[in-house]
Scaffold this active site. Sequence first.
Site, PDB file in Angstrom:
ATOM      1  N   GLU A  61      -0.348   6.835  -3.482  1.00 39.94           N
ATOM      2  CA  GLU A  61      -1.662   7.319  -3.030  1.00 39.94           C
ATOM      3  C   GLU A  61      -1.527   8.153  -1.755  1.00 39.94           C
ATOM      4  O   GLU A  61      -2.232   9.151  -1.572  1.00 39.94           O
ATOM      5  CB  GLU A  61      -2.610   6.132  -2.814  1.00 39.94           C
ATOM      6  CG  GLU A  61      -2.994   5.479  -4.148  1.00 39.94           C
ATOM      7  CD  GLU A  61      -3.844   4.237  -3.981  1.00 39.94           C
ATOM      8  OE1 GLU A  61      -3.389   3.297  -3.304  1.00 39.94           O
ATOM      9  OE2 GLU A  61      -4.972   4.218  -4.509  1.00 39.94           O
ATOM     10  N   GLU A  64      -0.583  -1.455  -9.347  1.00 36.28           N
ATOM     11  CA  GLU A  64      -1.520  -2.452  -8.810  1.00 36.28           C
ATOM     12  C   GLU A  64      -1.998  -3.445  -9.861  1.00 36.28           C
ATOM     13  O   GLU A  64      -2.205  -4.624  -9.575  1.00 36.28           O
ATOM     14  CB  GLU A  64      -2.736  -1.758  -8.173  1.00 36.28           C
ATOM     15  CG  GLU A  64      -2.468  -1.137  -6.812  1.00 36.28           C
ATOM     16  CD  GLU A  64      -1.915   0.275  -6.875  1.00 36.28           C
ATOM     17  OE1 GLU A  64      -1.419   0.699  -7.941  1.00 36.28           O
ATOM     18  OE2 GLU A  64      -1.970   0.972  -5.843  1.00 36.28           O
ATOM     19  N   GLY A 108      -0.066   2.145  -3.041  1.00 38.04           N
ATOM     20  CA  GLY A 108      -0.514   2.873  -1.853  1.00 38.04           C
ATOM     21  C   GLY A 108       0.466   3.971  -1.451  1.00 38.04           C
ATOM     22  O   GLY A 108       0.065   4.979  -0.863  1.00 38.04           O
ATOM     23  N   ALA A 129       0.962  -0.842  -0.554  1.00 37.42           N
ATOM     24  CA  ALA A 129       0.320  -1.572   0.537  1.00 37.42           C
ATOM     25  C   ALA A 129       1.172  -2.792   0.856  1.00 37.42           C
ATOM     26  O   ALA A 129       1.967  -3.229   0.023  1.00 37.42           O
ATOM     27  CB  ALA A 129      -1.072  -2.008   0.093  1.00 37.42           C
TER      28      ALA A 129
END
Length: 698
Positions: A105, A125, A102, A63
Amino acid sequence: MSEVVKLERHDNIAVVTVNSPPVNALSAAVRGGIFECIKSAIDDAQVQGIVLTCAGRTFIAGADITEFGKPPKPPGLAEVLSLMESSPKPIVAAIHGTALGGGLEVALACHYRVATKDAKLGLPEVKLGLLPGAGGTQRLPRAVGPELAVKMIVGGDPISADAALKAGLIDEIVEGPASGGEAFARKVVAEKRPLRKLRDDDSKLAAAKADRSIFTNAVAALTKKSRGLEAPFAAADAVGAAIDLPFDEGLKKEREGFLKLMNGEQSKAQRYAFFAEREAAKISGIPEGTKGRNVARVAILGAGTMGGGIAMSFANAGIPVTLIETGEEQLKRGMGIMQKNYEATAARGGIPADAPAKRMALINGVVGIENVGDADLVIEAVFETMAVKKEVFGKLDQYAKPGAVLASNTSYLNIDEIAKATKRPQDVLGMHFFSPANVMKLCEIVRADKTAPDALVTAVSIARKIAKVPAVVGVCDGFVGNRMLAQRGKQAEKLLFEGALPQQVDAVVTKFGMPMGPFAMGDLAGLDIGWRSRKDRGIKSEIADALCEAGRFGQKTGKGYYKYEQGSRAALPDPEVEKLIDETLARLGRKKRVVSDDEILERMMYPMINEGAKILAEGIAARPSDIDVVWLYGYGWPIYRGGPMFWADTVGLKHIADRLAFYAKETNDPSLEPAPLLKKLADEGKTFASLAAASKAA
Ligand code: 3H9
């Protein structure tokens, strides 16, 4: 079409390419671009398979952390992933570089994954005080089983492409991401392979569903070192939800955990630390575009604890080292210690079995300083006195090749003075490693008066290359870290004279999150060093002197501020020390009082912050965040408190200045008067962070 994501069609295969340097982070533009391109590919009747890949140095690295804490912009990542996973056409993630957070993911929501051999895949994370917030805690356990998933999610370290293939996280290793991904997609289409959705596949959860201890044991092992941190435990809970709950409910639980952490103080501090570390590598006040010098070989003077640790750090990064001693015996001892050290790490599984031999082969041990001739960087780690340093640098001037960077590993001596021993002060700087140098990440890069910008860039970039975190500091006694530490040490000692015990002071400091208190640290370093130096300077420190006079030099003699049982490093409070302190106070006519833990904490931390303010005002550190980096990576400051200057802002500078003024008066100690910069910021209701923002704007 989006500026950062493009869609191409090659016959029946659509190729979606993210191109958002530097690391293809999932900004709103990237999320929106992926959404639009995937949707177009799904809607295009000619398309039968889709490849998602990235341009530049890496697959999506996560992210966009800079967006956290700001109002969310659509589309959310969950929405993008849901579109991808439910696509009626197979999507293949083609990975290179680092598929992190992310980014992984996104790949987990694809139906197939391929990666280049050097790729790394992970969910880091937790290192930012978060847990994966876009299905990672639910899909990864379904892809690789809960045991490995929990290791990756709670531990946060990535795995290699080979390990990912073995675990079933990827389907194939490919040569190039785009071409390999496309070829794989063609195969999937031609063979009419099914749309594999991890959300629907519980097969790898079965064992842990039947016996939850598989999962709980893995969690217990991983969280052993997570004292004070929230994220590892929350992340483990989210993985637990994958075992216990249906996919959508698990996803909901994950989201709640993620949002709670993201809005909490710890993650804020950890995200700050991430950027502080990167900011510290940017050197202020040098011409833009200054290039470093090439470093192909390093010479290290001194094969003692420091020199050996530094040599190992270079060898670990594949950089050849000439390790120089003054005699065969010292050299043999130093080489032997490194060999043993490597073997112990290999035996623990920390490095591959063949690594000790490979790394030792990079370290060429020799006798005689004249052997520095082929090194591009020389680091001296010899005896810590000015006379010895000057003699060594004088000789380096004679033997080092022109243009070699000459670094001292001194922890407090004046580099300007050392540089005068050479005819090339522009090449001289400090590289202050922290002990044990092969483990500790910090390297204070000391910029002397005459250090050339390109020498400075060389030191910073080589430090990063050997996986250290560099912070540029100026010349002063003890530089940033030890100068601040000295203030804490002074107060720690004073507290003993007022009625506190070593174990009480240390307990407050460790409860705050530091790995060790000042007295246990003194015992580890050896109390005799300070004793000797005090004697040389004609200074007295009644309690510390009394300990040393009683032969209590710290861990090495089994006794110091604490006692130590044979072969153990556990610091045990010792009634004898209490007696010795009492006797000393009685002798000096000092009265004991009850010292509260709150006072101890304030007097341990605030004087350091005060010194930090002086360091900033003098320009010894360019930014408050550089000071934080020093403390995070050199002294074990708890990452969830961001660093002393960050923490000070959360406490409030007005409060800190007021308390310092109070203690200055109460303990009759003018050194505790608030520094002018601290006082000014406090009076203006500002923070240290406001200084960083102002200097960026300038
Ligand atoms: C996440 O994904 C949450 C999700 O689960 C849930 C979402 C709902 N964002 O390190 P470098 C910048 S959390 C923004 O020097 P390297 C960095 O600041 C995220 N910026 O390069 C630097 O900028 P500058 C999980 C980022 O080659 C530049 O890129 N992901 C981000 O040594 C180069 O970085 C992570 O935690 C980012 N995510 O290492 C991965 N990442 O040049 C974090 C980097 O202005 N990133 N930047 O100073 C890394 O670990 C390393 O940057 C990486 C590259 C290994 C990728």
